[in-house]
Each structure stands twice: as C-alpha cells, then as structure tokens.
Enzyme design. Structure first.
Site, PDB file in Angstrom:
ATOM      1  CD  GLU A   1      51.259  42.599   4.077  1.00 25.11           C
ATOM      2  OE1 GLU A   1      51.189  43.319   3.065  1.00 25.11           O
ATOM      3  OE2 GLU A   1      52.297  42.053   4.458  1.00 25.11           O
TER       4      GLU A   1
HETATM    5  C1  FAD Z   1      59.946  38.371   8.951  1.00 28.97           C
HETATM    6  C2  FAD Z   1      58.654  37.931   8.338  1.00 28.97           C
HETATM    7  C3  FAD Z   1      57.653  38.836   8.096  1.00 28.97           C
HETATM    8  C4  FAD Z   1      56.444  38.439   7.550  1.00 28.97           C
HETATM    9  N1  FAD Z   1      55.430  39.335   7.428  1.00 28.97           N
HETATM   10  C5  FAD Z   1      54.210  38.913   7.075  1.00 28.97           C
HETATM   11  C6  FAD Z   1      53.090  39.765   7.202  1.00 28.97           C
HETATM   12  O1  FAD Z   1      53.222  40.885   7.712  1.00 28.97           O
HETATM   13  N2  FAD Z   1      51.868  39.323   6.788  1.00 28.97           N
HETATM   14  C7  FAD Z   1      51.713  38.058   6.272  1.00 28.97           C
HETATM   15  O2  FAD Z   1      50.596  37.703   5.901  1.00 28.97           O
HETATM   16  N3  FAD Z   1      52.757  37.210   6.184  1.00 28.97           N
HETATM   17  C8  FAD Z   1      53.989  37.604   6.592  1.00 28.97           C
HETATM   18  N4  FAD Z   1      55.025  36.730   6.581  1.00 28.97           N
HETATM   19  C9  FAD Z   1      54.820  35.399   5.972  1.00 28.97           C
HETATM   20  C10 FAD Z   1      54.056  34.429   6.877  1.00 28.97           C
HETATM   21  O3  FAD Z   1      54.635  34.424   8.154  1.00 28.97           O
HETATM   22  C11 FAD Z   1      54.131  33.051   6.264  1.00 28.97           C
HETATM   23  O4  FAD Z   1      53.619  33.095   4.936  1.00 28.97           O
HETATM   24  C12 FAD Z   1      53.335  31.976   7.004  1.00 28.97           C
HETATM   25  O5  FAD Z   1      53.397  32.142   8.394  1.00 28.97           O
HETATM   26  C13 FAD Z   1      53.900  30.624   6.595  1.00 28.97           C
HETATM   27  O6  FAD Z   1      53.192  29.568   7.193  1.00 28.97           O
HETATM   28  P1  FAD Z   1      53.525  28.065   6.764  1.00 28.97           P
HETATM   29  O7  FAD Z   1      52.727  27.175   7.623  1.00 28.97           O
HETATM   30  O8  FAD Z   1      53.426  27.932   5.304  1.00 28.97           O
HETATM   31  O9  FAD Z   1      55.100  27.887   7.073  1.00 28.97           O
HETATM   32  P2  FAD Z   1      55.858  27.942   8.488  1.00 28.97           P
HETATM   33  O10 FAD Z   1      55.248  28.947   9.365  1.00 28.97           O
HETATM   34  O11 FAD Z   1      57.304  28.063   8.150  1.00 28.97           O
HETATM   35  O12 FAD Z   1      55.558  26.505   9.112  1.00 28.97           O
HETATM   36  C14 FAD Z   1      56.337  25.386   8.808  1.00 28.97           C
HETATM   37  C15 FAD Z   1      56.715  24.669  10.097  1.00 28.97           C
HETATM   38  O13 FAD Z   1      57.562  23.566   9.764  1.00 28.97           O
HETATM   39  C16 FAD Z   1      58.548  23.432  10.771  1.00 28.97           C
HETATM   40  N5  FAD Z   1      59.655  22.667  10.178  1.00 28.97           N
HETATM   41  C17 FAD Z   1      60.602  23.090   9.307  1.00 28.97           C
HETATM   42  N6  FAD Z   1      61.433  22.085   8.984  1.00 28.97           N
HETATM   43  C18 FAD Z   1      60.993  20.997   9.662  1.00 28.97           C
HETATM   44  C19 FAD Z   1      61.442  19.641   9.746  1.00 28.97           C
HETATM   45  N7  FAD Z   1      62.497  19.212   9.055  1.00 28.97           N
HETATM   46  N8  FAD Z   1      60.760  18.782  10.544  1.00 28.97           N
HETATM   47  C20 FAD Z   1      59.677  19.206  11.261  1.00 28.97           C
HETATM   48  N9  FAD Z   1      59.208  20.475  11.213  1.00 28.97           N
HETATM   49  C21 FAD Z   1      59.869  21.365  10.414  1.00 28.97           C
HETATM   50  C22 FAD Z   1      58.901  24.841  11.140  1.00 28.97           C
HETATM   51  O14 FAD Z   1      59.458  24.895  12.444  1.00 28.97           O
HETATM   52  C23 FAD Z   1      57.533  25.543  11.053  1.00 28.97           C
HETATM   53  O15 FAD Z   1      56.894  25.576  12.308  1.00 28.97           O
HETATM   54  C24 FAD Z   1      56.252  37.090   7.168  1.00 28.97           C
HETATM   55  C25 FAD Z   1      57.250  36.168   7.412  1.00 28.97           C
HETATM   56  C26 FAD Z   1      58.440  36.561   8.001  1.00 28.97           C
HETATM   57  C27 FAD Z   1      59.485  35.543   8.311  1.00 28.97           C
END
Ligand code: FAD
Ligand code: NAG
Ligand code: NAG
Ligand code: NAG
Ligand code: NAG
Length: 502
Positions: free
Chosen positions: A92
């Site tokens: 996006e």
């Molecule tokens: C259905 C859906 C649609 C989306 N659509 C879009 C889109 O079209 N475009 C866009 O830009 N964004 C979109 N997003 C948002 C995007 O996916 C997220 O903003 C981004 O991937 C988040 O990355 P992160 O590393 O912050 O978190 P996460 O990807 O959640 O990474 C955190 C990690 O921590 C791990 N974890 C959790 N708890 C623990 C624990 N206690 N111990 C060890 N590990 C743990 C999890 O398994 C995960 O792998 C969407 C999300 C979803 C769910």
C-alpha cells in the site's frame, strides 16, 4: 511544500524532540548478558531490526520466534491449488513522491502483483435483489464527503490536542451514510482500510494518511507462487541459509517467550520450553494484541504510563475469507474484480474480490469482514459461515449458483501469537500518548508496526520500526547513550525528562 507534507514534517520533528529530550548517558560496561541483543519476534520488524544491528556491527544477537517460520503476519497457505495470503496482501502506497521500501523489496524479488483498481466500484454494487446500475449519484456524495473529511483532517493538525472521529467529520459534513448502498461505500472507504468503523477511528491521525501521502495513492495486490513473504528474503539475507532454508543458529524458531526480566543492566528472557537467555538489551516486536494479553510476564510489571498506551491503542481485526467454487458465476470482464454487497446490516460480508486476473481458471474469490463481524465469525463453525455466505451470494447472483467446495477462515484474533490483524489509531490518543508505545524501559526496547507513528498498521511501519529500535540499541550499547521512558514532550518541560533511573 504542500500542506499535508508540512504536517508530516512537523510530526517527525515533534517525535524527534520527544525522543531526544529523554536521552541519558549510561556506562556501557555495566551492561551484561550472554549475547548483546535478543530480538523477540521474526516478523518484518524483528527481521529488519536484525539487519540494522548487522549493518552497525552488532552480530552477537539471537532472534526468538514462536512459530516455525519468519514473516509473522505476512503468511500464506495452499488453498484450492494456489497460494493465498492469510495476512498482508497489498503493498500500500505506491507511485508517489517517495519510494515505499516495501515496493522496492517487491521489485527486487520480482514479486507478482496486480494493480488494485477501485475506480469502477460503484458499477459493481449488489443488494439482496441483485446487481444495481452504476451508483453515480451515491458516488458523487461519497467523493465530496471524503474530500471534505480529508481537508478537515489536515486542518486539525494545527491544534495538537484536538481530535475528532471520522464519524464526527461525517456529521459535520451534514450527511451521515444511512442507506445500504451508502453504508457499503462508506465501509469500503474506512473500515476496509482501518478495520474499525468511523465512530472509532481518529480523523487527525488517519486523514490524510502518511502511507498514501508520502508513497502514493496506488496499491498492488500480491499473488505470487512463493507467497508475499518472498519480500523478506533480501531483508533477512544476513541469516545463513542453505537451499532456501534458514539454518543460522541465531534464529531460534518455536520459542514462545513467556517471561521478560528487565533491569538497567540487561534482560533475561524465558521461553515456554524452559530455556533462558540473557542479553544486554532486548527488542520486543510482538503485536499490540499480544502486549494487551497476558502471554508475557514482565518483571517488574510494566509501568502504568506504558500499560496505558498499550491499552488505549486498538488492535483491529481484518479477515479475508477465501472460497473455491467448481466454476465461477461472477463477472470476470475488466473492471469487475472488486464488488460490494450492500446488506441492510453494515459490514455483513460487504467487500468481495475474485482472483480471475491473478489465478485464471482458479474459481476462487474472497470476502472481507472486520471488527465485530470478524470476531463473531471466528467463534462460529466454518459450516455456519459458509451457509451465511451462500445465502448472501444467492441473493446477489440468483438461486442457481453452485455450492462452494472449500472455505478458508483465518483466525488472527483467536491466535494467541497475534490477537488481531493490525493496529488502528482511535480517537483520543495524542502523539504524546503514542510516543509512550515505543519508549524503551531500562534495557527493553519496543518495535513492531504499532510503534511506527507514520505507518502504523502497514508492513512499512513494521520495517521502519525495526530499524528505529535497532538504532536506539546501537546508541546504547556502543555509545552509552541509552533512552528510558516515559518520553516527555514540550508541554511537560519542567518535569524530569526520564523518570526511570538509568
Ligand atoms: C489479515 C491481515 C491483512 C493485512 N493487510 C495488510 C496489507 O495489505 N498491507 C500492509 O502493509 N499490511 C497489512 N497487514 C499488516 C501487516 O501484516 C503488519 O503490519 C506487519 O506484517 C507486522 O509486522 P511486525 O513484525 O510488526 O509483527 P508480526 O508480523 O506480528 O511479527 C511478530 C512476530 O512475533 C511472534 N511472536 C508473538 N508472540 C511471541 C512470543 N510470545 N514469543 C516469541 N515470538 C512471538 C509472532 O509469531 C510473529 O512472527 C495485514 C495484516 C493482517 C493480519
Ligand atoms: C473452474 O471452472 C471452470 C468452468 O468455468 C472449469 O472448467 C475448471 O475446471 C474450474 N477450475 C478449477 C480449478 O476448479
Ligand atoms: C482488459 O485490460 C487489459 C489491460 O488492462 C487489456 O489489455 C485488455 O485488452 C482489456 N480487455 C478488454 C476486453 O477490454
Ligand atoms: C465496470 O464494471 C461493469 C460491470 O458492472 C462493466 O460492465 C464495465 O465494463 C466496467 N467498466 C470499466 C471501465 O472497467
Ligand atoms: C517551567 O519553569 C519555568 C521557570 O523555571 C516557568 O517560568 C514555566 O512557567 C514553567 N512551565 C510550566 C509548563 O510549568
């Protein structure tokens, strides 16, 4: 400089000031641990944090990830013979004045994408009595109201404290959507992006939205046999891999962190399998939903200012339900891939997309629901959901359509490792409150999409948040300049900047 850009620059400067007021020197020699840094979570934020540490010369770190793979909310599965995306699906913010780093990664790995085209939506609206003619009159009202709302959002930035909801802006415009077709288009504009209704969403922090202001109005839909997660490969290239599998001993999979002890000297992190790891600092990138749950026991308890920020921000729920039919019965000519169902009840199986362009002959389409409907559907059987969906489709396309052969209902909200899909900025959370979400406490640092003030909710937010958190850790470990919250802003100038002793 255009007005929205000026607003964004002010925002960045404010955040900068907030952070740097609170920096205090600390003796590097007092930090201890078996490794330098523990990164918790291998989503985009954790992976990008590791990349930044590597670039800054810190390689003695480990990554603890609960699942069996990297990527977090970028995740695919096999469905009906194709790879579909359970989580993030679109890049996006593309084709604007700045290059979205996620688009750069997509280009780098030659990700297969299609341009998301919503321009013909009002010609593809269905009600319980079938297809409607083009909704040009409703379209005109919706567009005018949206323009008004966007400019109102821009003008609110002049007053740092003041905020209203998107719904209040609609009332001010003098026309709150009420008829089913108006509600469906309204849902598409707001809920389909933020996964929460206009009543909840902050106007000031979403209109205009930095993602589209900075990176462009376009979005591209990822449909690649390798999965959207292919964009992680260049970011994770510091991890040793063999035949496409990560074999780096620093990446520890299936490690569910359940306890974090943090002091000014370092952190001790425990996992459910009984392992314990110590480090000089930790970067915690689990989702906002996980922080709001009791999965991780913090010792000492997180201070009230941090808990308040965690609980006042929203973890929204967004669900794409995939359906595979024996044959397609929807239109597949150009400009029909996106269609709306305008039920009397707002948000009832409202936004549809078929995958004929991406996967010709697949006979797959998906419907998106959010918020309360997502939670309701997660808690009922897939058979019940399928029956509801078939009833909706029959009212749209007539009684003679085939039964779906397969249904896929992702359950992000029920999953204890996510507890939702992405963060949304609700009315009432100021920039100052927001800064507390990312503020470190002693040697515990926070990353993840919910800590990105400009791009929260998006993959680019996760990407930048990992870089930012890693840079703060580098300043602390290498230069003895360690932050510890709560962050203060100019209005609190006479309080001591860092109430946590360092
Ligand atoms: C259905 C859906 C649609 C989306 N659509 C879009 C889109 O079209 N475009 C866009 O830009 N964004 C979109 N997003 C948002 C995007 O996916 C997220 O903003 C981004 O991937 C988040 O990355 P992160 O590393 O912050 O978190 P996460 O990807 O959640 O990474 C955190 C990690 O921590 C791990 N974890 C959790 N708890 C623990 C624990 N206690 N111990 C060890 N590990 C743990 C999890 O398994 C995960 O792998 C969407 C999300 C979803 C769910
Ligand atoms: C899709 O539908 C067509 C008929 O429209 C059929 O010939 C084809 O086998 C179907 N493909 C799949 C994968 O079900
Ligand atoms: C559909 O669009 C594509 C590209 O946008 C174009 O090449 C094609 O000719 C169009 N088909 C029809 C039937 O208009
Ligand atoms: C818009 O959608 C309608 C189907 O409802 C289709 O007939 C028309 O060709 C589409 N127009 C464009 C420009 O894609
Ligand atoms: C901060 O302190 C100065 C003098 O020390 C005083 O003039 C000013 O009013 C105080 N500001 C606030 C917000 O209390």
């Amino acid at each position: 400089m255009s007005e929205p850009m000026a607003k964004l620059s002010v925002l960045s400067v404010q955040l900068f000031t907030i952070l740097f007021l609170c920096m205090t020197a600390s003796a590097v020699s007092t930090l201890e641990g078996n490794v330098d840094v523990i990164i918790i979570g291998a989503g985009m934020a954790g992976i990008s944090a590791g990349k930044t540490l590597t670039e800054k010369g810190i390689t003695n770190f480990i990554i603890l990830e609960a699942t069996d793979k990297i990527g977090g909310r970028i995740r695919n599965t096999d469905f009906g013979g194709y790879k579909v995306e359970l989580g993030a699906n679109w890049v996006e913010g593309v084709n604007g004045k700045e290059l979205n780093p996620i688009w750069a990664l997509a280009r780098q790995v030659k990700l297969q994408t299609t341009l998301f085209d919503q321009s013909n939506l009002s010609s593809n609206v269905y009600t319980a009595s079938g297809a409607l003619p083009p909704q040009t009159d409703v379209d005109a009202v919706t567009t005018a109201r949206n323009d008004y709302i966007t400019s109102l959002g821009e003008s609110l930035s002049a007053n740092r404290d003041h905020d209203i909801s998107v719904l209040t802006a609609e009332r001010l415009y003098g026309s709150v959507p009420s008829a089913p077709v108006e509600l469906a288009l309204d849902y598409f504009l707001y809920d389909y992006e933020f996964a929460e209704p206009p009543r909840v969403t902050s106007l000031k922090n979403t209109q205009p939205l930095p993602t589209f202001e900075n990176f462009g109005e376009d979005s591209y839909f990822a449909a690649d046999p390798r999965g959207f997660a292919a964009i992680l490969q260049p970011v994770a290239s510091y991890l040793k891999s063999e035949n496409g599998k990560y074999v780096d001993p620093r990446l520890k999979l299936q490690k569910v962190v359940n306890k974090i002890v943090y002091t000014k000297h370092g952190v001790t992190v425990s996992t459910e399998d009984g392992s314990t790891y110590t480090a000089k600092a930790a970067i915690l990138t689990v989702s906002l939903g996980v922080l709001q749950s009791k999965l991780i026991d913090f010792q000492p308890d997180l201070p009230f200012w941090k808990l308040e920020a965690i609980f006042e921000f929203d973890m929204a729920v967004y669900t794409k339900i995939f359906l595979k039919f024996p044959y397609k019965f929807w239109r597949t000519d150009n400009g029909t891939e996106l269609f709306l169902y305008a039920d009397d009840s707002r948000g009832y199986y409202p936004v549809w997309q078929h995958l004929e362009r991406e996967f010709p002959g697949s006979n797959i389409s998906f419907v998106t629901v959010t918020d309360d409907e997502s939670r309701r559907i997660e808690q009922q059987s897939d058979d019940k959901t399928l029956a509801e969906i078939m009833e909706v489709l029959k009212s749209m396309f007539g009684p003679n359509i085939p039964e779906a052969e397969e249904i896929l209902v992702p359950r992000w909200w029920s999953n204890r490792l996510f507890k939702g899909s992405f963060s949304n900025w609700p009315i009432g959370v100021s920039l100052h409150d927001f800064a507390q979400l990312q503020a470190p406490i002693k040697r515990l640092y926070f990353g993840g999409e919910h800590t990105s003030a400009l791009y929260n909710g998006y993959i680019q937010g996760a990407y930048f948040s990992g870089i930012d958190a890693a840079k703060e850790v580098v300043k602390c470990l290498k230069h003895g300049k360690c932050l510890s919250g709560p962050m203060k802003d100019q209005r609190l100038e006479n309080q001591s900047s860092c109430t946590e002793p360092i």
